[in-house]
Every structure is written in structure tokens, then in C-alpha cells.
Write a protein that holds these residues in place. Structure first.
Motif, short mmCIF file in Angstrom:
data_model
loop_
_atom_site.label_atom_id
_atom_site.label_comp_id
_atom_site.label_asym_id
_atom_site.label_seq_id
_atom_site.Cartn_x
_atom_site.Cartn_y
_atom_site.Cartn_z
N ILE A 198 30.67 45.65 45.77
CA ILE A 198 30.74 44.22 45.42
C ILE A 198 31.47 44.04 44.09
CG2 ILE A 198 29.34 42.26 44.67
CD1 ILE A 198 27.29 43.16 46.83
N ASN A 199 31.06 44.81 43.07
CA ASN A 199 31.68 44.66 41.75
C ASN A 199 33.17 44.96 41.79
OD1 ASN A 199 29.28 43.93 40.58
ND2 ASN A 199 28.78 45.98 39.86
N LEU A 200 33.56 45.97 42.56
CA LEU A 200 34.98 46.28 42.68
C LEU A 200 35.71 45.13 43.36
CD1 LEU A 200 37.37 48.14 42.39
CD2 LEU A 200 36.72 49.23 44.53
N ASN A 201 35.13 44.58 44.41
CA ASN A 201 35.79 43.49 45.13
C ASN A 201 35.87 42.21 44.30
OD1 ASN A 201 36.67 44.14 48.01
ND2 ASN A 201 34.66 45.13 47.92
N ILE A 202 34.95 42.04 43.34
CA ILE A 202 35.08 40.90 42.42
C ILE A 202 36.36 41.05 41.62
CG2 ILE A 202 34.11 39.75 40.40
CD1 ILE A 202 31.33 40.56 41.42
N SER A 203 36.62 42.27 41.11
CA SER A 203 37.83 42.48 40.33
C SER A 203 39.08 42.32 41.18
CB SER A 203 37.80 43.87 39.67
OG SER A 203 37.96 44.89 40.63
N LEU A 204 38.94 42.50 42.50
CA LEU A 204 40.07 42.33 43.42
C LEU A 204 40.15 40.92 44.00
CD1 LEU A 204 39.65 45.72 45.34
CD2 LEU A 204 41.42 45.18 43.66
N GLN A 205 39.13 40.09 43.66
CA GLN A 205 39.09 38.69 44.12
C GLN A 205 39.04 38.58 45.65
OE1 GLN A 205 39.38 35.73 41.47
NE2 GLN A 205 38.18 37.56 41.02
N TYR A 250 21.74 36.91 45.65
CA TYR A 250 21.76 35.46 45.44
C TYR A 250 22.79 35.09 44.37
CZ TYR A 250 17.24 35.39 47.90
OH TYR A 250 16.23 35.52 48.83
N LEU A 251 22.86 35.87 43.29
CA LEU A 251 23.83 35.60 42.22
C LEU A 251 25.24 35.62 42.76
CD1 LEU A 251 24.50 35.34 39.14
CD2 LEU A 251 24.55 37.83 39.08
N MET A 252 25.55 36.62 43.59
CA MET A 252 26.90 36.72 44.16
C MET A 252 27.20 35.54 45.07
SD MET A 252 28.59 39.25 42.99
CE MET A 252 27.87 38.68 41.44
N GLN A 372 35.94 47.97 35.77
CA GLN A 372 36.98 47.25 36.52
C GLN A 372 36.79 45.75 36.40
OE1 GLN A 372 35.19 49.85 38.12
NE2 GLN A 372 36.81 51.32 37.69
N LEU A 373 35.53 45.33 36.42
CA LEU A 373 35.23 43.90 36.31
C LEU A 373 35.59 43.38 34.92
CD1 LEU A 373 34.07 41.54 37.83
CD2 LEU A 373 31.78 42.29 37.18
N THR A 374 35.27 44.16 33.89
CA THR A 374 35.57 43.75 32.51
C THR A 374 37.08 43.63 32.29
OG1 THR A 374 33.54 44.77 31.67
CG2 THR A 374 35.29 44.35 30.08
N VAL A 375 37.84 44.62 32.75
CA VAL A 375 39.30 44.58 32.59
C VAL A 375 39.88 43.38 33.34
CG1 VAL A 375 41.47 45.77 33.08
CG2 VAL A 375 39.53 47.05 32.17
N HIS A 376 39.39 43.14 34.57
CA HIS A 376 39.87 41.99 35.34
C HIS A 376 39.60 40.68 34.59
CE1 HIS A 376 40.27 38.96 38.44
NE2 HIS A 376 39.00 38.63 38.24
#
Length: 459
Positions: A198-205, A250-252, A372-376
Motif C-alpha cells: 500500500i505504501n509503495l502504491n501511494i508513492s506511485l499514485q 480505514y485511513l487509506m 519511498q512515500l517521503t521522497v514522493h
């Protein structure tokens, strides 16, 4: 004694060239003279410890004879795990990964070695020798590729974690390759794997993918919480109590609806993770998790209100996060998006939090935020800062931030980031100085290099 291209032959040649007796070399190397004599006469196999002592005694670099050792002790004999394991461990320690890979692959015809290679890979992974571990996981995965096994799935999960980095193209490939294996993982690993994906896909939108994964994670976590919560309490995995994965789901889902502009549903999901009164007698760790989600809920209520067009919420949001330093950077990212969307003046806020405008790793109460999320987020933040100052006609400052965002986009190979920054720069090119244009052209050459590499034929 042999003088051919073997380890024994090389030792014999060394003794001859240095006019050295076996007894003298035995003292230098610390190996019993009788043992050394038997090794040189081919009457006794050589252990890794003995090989390293001999190599040191000859004044050679560590691992000098490893290629020959593979041929003599592994390829031309039935691999003996008592000799092979120490060899693989030493290869990992010396970063002689070619030797490690070559030796490991020689065992692959015998599937009985798969479990031993896997156990060693796990040891190396836990010691953070990730490159060496990856080679062994790949060997095990190839051995078991036709089997529907938990070990195969865990190999693929470990490889997914090892392959994650700044390169968004490679991260996407790693995510796509691993995802089919997640349901094969032992259930103790699944929830953490969902969070990583999930976290990786957030950075990939990839919001549709995030929604699917978040719902699946939440569903599994609820089942475990209702049926197996005591079973997981003493386990190393999952890393966090089960309530974390339910609340994170739920947050996601709230964030997904916010991204779609559906604020009614976003607020609904905020209410689900804000005060989870279904948690009975929470432990200290569960209480900490609930407190963190409660903080996020309050911050997100301000943020969703701000994004939905309620500018009067802005300074309530700022005052709330000011005393919560872990939340300031994320708040600034959201504030800049909203400022550009609704044409707000946020100069006082930027001055107030100017020390947070630079890149830094992020933490919260529950641990370190995914890199990855922070850099994005930071790449997007720089672009939003650039847009903000360009709209204020502070062209030099604005274009400087756009170029900073472009630099990070190139570094992470983010196509969306590169295209966005290039489009904005071209729109305001007429206001750029010669120095700024020169730097932009340098970055464009870097982009072109990435494009050439991406389109090079693969042989």
C-alpha cells in the motif's frame, strides 16, 4: 606434489618459489603440519577455515582461491552442506557475490538443498546482507517455481523488500511481480506485506490498487482480530497489533475518497478510525496506536475541510500540528496543494515553518515513515512551492523549486513528476534567467538519457 592450476598446485608452487618447507608454512598459517601435508597430497579435503588461513599465510587477498574452491570442492563433488554453508557465508561477508551465486546454483538440481539455502538466506537477510540474501532467495524461488508453497511466497516477499529503492520504475515492477504471491504468504506475514504494498502504491499514485489492497488488508485483519487475536500476541509477525491494520485500512480508504473529491465518504472513514470503541481493554501498544490514529483523524478533519473549500480552517489546522512536530511536514504538503487550488496566501505559514522546507526522514509515534512515500511527498511539495511562487510572480524563486522537484523526479525516475515539472517550466520559460535555463537544459539531458535507456533494445 601437484603443480597444476589447483589450490594444492598453487600452494606447492608457493612453497617451491619461496624455498619453504611444509613445517615452516604450517607455523606461518597456523595449520598442523600433518594436516597440511595431507591436504597437499590430496588425502584430505580442505575446510573453509583452512583455506582462509592458507590464503593469509601466502599473503594473498581474502577469497583469492574461491573460484578454484568452487570447481574443486563443489562442482566436481557432491555438495556437502557442512562445507558449502561456510563457503556461502564467507562469500557474503567478503561481498564475493559472483562466487556465492555460482556455488548456490550448483545445488539447484537437488531440491533438498532449497530449505537449507532458504534458511541461510533468512540469516543473511536478518544480518542486513541483502544482496547476498537476494541471490539465495532467487535460487530457492527458481527451484520451487512450480510449487504452490509458502516458502516460495516468502522468497518473493523478501525479494520485493530488498528491491525497493528510489527508482519508481523498478519499484513498480517489484510491486507488480510480488502482488500475486501475497495470498500465498503465511498469514503472519500477510498484513505487513499489505502495508508495504500500500505504501509503495501511494508513492506511485495507484489509487485503485491502494483501495483494493486496503480493503483486503482490513478484511483479513478483522477476521484475525475476531478469531485469532491471542495467537498473534506473542509472535514476531505481524509487526504491530491487529488493530493497527484495521485502522490503517480505514485511513487509506479515507485518503482515497479525499483524492477523488468525495469528502462525505472521506469524513465517514475518518470517524471509523478516530475513536475505535470496539477495542476492549487495549494494551499499552494498542493505546499508543489509537492515540496516533486519533491525532491523524483530527488533523485530517482540518485538512479535508481545507481541501473541500473551507479556508477558515487553515489556521486551526496550523495551530493543531504546530505542537506535533511529526505532522508538520505532511501538513505543509497538504497546505501547499490547497493554497494553489484555492489561491490562498500562506507566506506567514511558510515563514513560520521554514526549517521544515528541506528534505528529512519522517517519523511518527509508530515508527519511521516509508522512504519511498517521503521522497514522493517531498518531490510533490517542491513542485507545489514552485507553482505557488510562480503564481505570485516570484519567478526566480518559483522556477528554482520547480527545478528542485525535477531533480528529485529524475533521481526517482518518476515520469509523472518529470512531465509535470517540464510542462510548468516551459510555461514560464520566458521569465527564466540564462543560468536557470542552463540548469534546466542539463536536467533535460538527464531525462533524455533515461528515455534512451528505457527504449534500448534488450538482447
Amino acid at each position: 606434489m601437484e603443480t597444476t592450476a589447483t589450490i594444492r598446485g598453487e600452494i606447492a608452487r608457493y612453497l617451491q618459489n619461496h624455498r619453504m618447507t611444509i613445517n615452516r608454512f604450517a607455523r606461518i598459517s597456523g595449520i598442523n603440519s600433518g594436516t597440511l601435508s595431507n591436504i597437499l597430497n590430496g588425502n584430505r579435503p580442505m575446510s573453509m577455515h583452512q583455506l582462509d588461513r592458507i590464503t593469509e599465510g601466502m599473503g594473498l587477498e581474502e577469497g583469492h582461491f574461491y573460484e578454484l574452491y568452487i570447481t574443486e570442492s563443489i562442482f566436481h563433488t557432491t555438495p556437502d552442506w557442512r562445507r558449502l554453508r561456510p563457503f556461502l557465508v564467507r562469500c557474503a561477508e567478503l561481498d564475493k557475490l559472483d562466487c556465492l551465486h555460482k556455488a548456490a546454483r550448483m545445488t539447484m538440481e537437488n531440491i533438498n538443498y532449497a530449505s537449507m539455502l532458504f534458511d541461510l538466506a533468512e540469516d543473511l537477510f536478518n544480518e542486513e546482507k541483502y544482496n547476498a540474501a537476494a541471490l539465495l532467495y532467487e535460487c530457492v524461488a527458481e527451484c520451487e517455481k512450480l510449487q504452490y508453497s509458502e516458502r516460495l511466497a516468502l522468497c518473493q516477499y523478501r525479494l520485493f523488500l530488498i528491491r525497493l529503492g528510489e527508482n519508481q520504475e523498478e519499484n513498480l515492477q517489484a510491486a507488480v511481480y510480488f502482488e500475486p504471491y501475497i495470498d500465498r504468504l503465511d498469514e503472519m506475514y500477510q498484513l505487513d506485506a499489505y502495508v508495504k504494498l500500500i505504501n509503495l502504491n501511494i508513492s506511485l499514485q495507484r489509487w485503485d490498487k491502494i483501495e483494493t489492497l486496503a480493503k483486503r488488508m482490513g478484511h483479513q485483519a478483522k477476521i484475525h482480530y475476531q478469531q485469532n487475536r491471542d495467537r498473534f500476541k506473542e509472535c514476531e509477525y505481524p509487526r504491530k497489533p491487529l488493530i493497527f491494520y484495521i485502522l490503517y485500512s480505514y485511513l487509506m480508504q479515507a485518503d482515497i475518497y479525499q483524492e477523488r473529491g468525495d469528502y462525505d465518504n472521506a469524513f465517514y472513514y475518518v470517524s471509523l478510525y478516530e475513536k475505535p470503541d470496539w477495542v476492549i481493554n487495549p494494551s499499552n501498544e494498542e493505546s499508543l496506536i489509537m492515540d496516533q490514529f486519533n491525532e491523524w483523524a483530527e488533523a485530517n478533519r482540518y485538512m479535508y475541510g481545507l481541501m473541500s473549500g473551507q479556508p477558515d480552517v487553515l489556521y486551526h489546522y496550523v495551530d493543531y500540528v504546530e505542537s506535533r512536530k511529526d505532522e508538520i511536514f505532511l501538513a505543509l504538503c497538504n497546505i501547499m496543494i490547497t493554497a494553489n487550488r484555492h489561491h490562498l496566501d500562506v507566506d506567514p505559514i511558510l515563514e513560520r515553518f521554514k526549517e521544515y522546507l528541506h528534505y528529512r526522514s519522517q517519523q511518527n509515534q509508530l515508527g519511521k515513515v516509508n522512504d519511498q512515500l517521503t521522497v514522493h511527498r517531498y518531490t510533490r511539495f517542491l513542485a507545489e512551492l514552485g507553482i505557488y511562487y510562480l503564481n505570485a510572480k516570484q519567478y526566480d524563486r518559483g522556477l528554482s523549486y520547480i527545478l528542485d522537484s525535477l531533480k528529485y523526479s529524475i533521481r526517482t525516475k518518476s515520469d509523472n513528476g518529470m512531465l509535470r515539472c517540464m510542462g510548468i517550466f516551459e510555461q514560464f520559460r520566458q521569465y527564466s534567467s540564462k543560468e536557470t535555463q542552463k540548469l534546466y537544459n542539463e536536467y533535460i539531458r538527464d531525462v533524455q538519457k533515461l528515455s534512451v535507456y528505457a527504449w534500448s533494445p534488450q538482447v
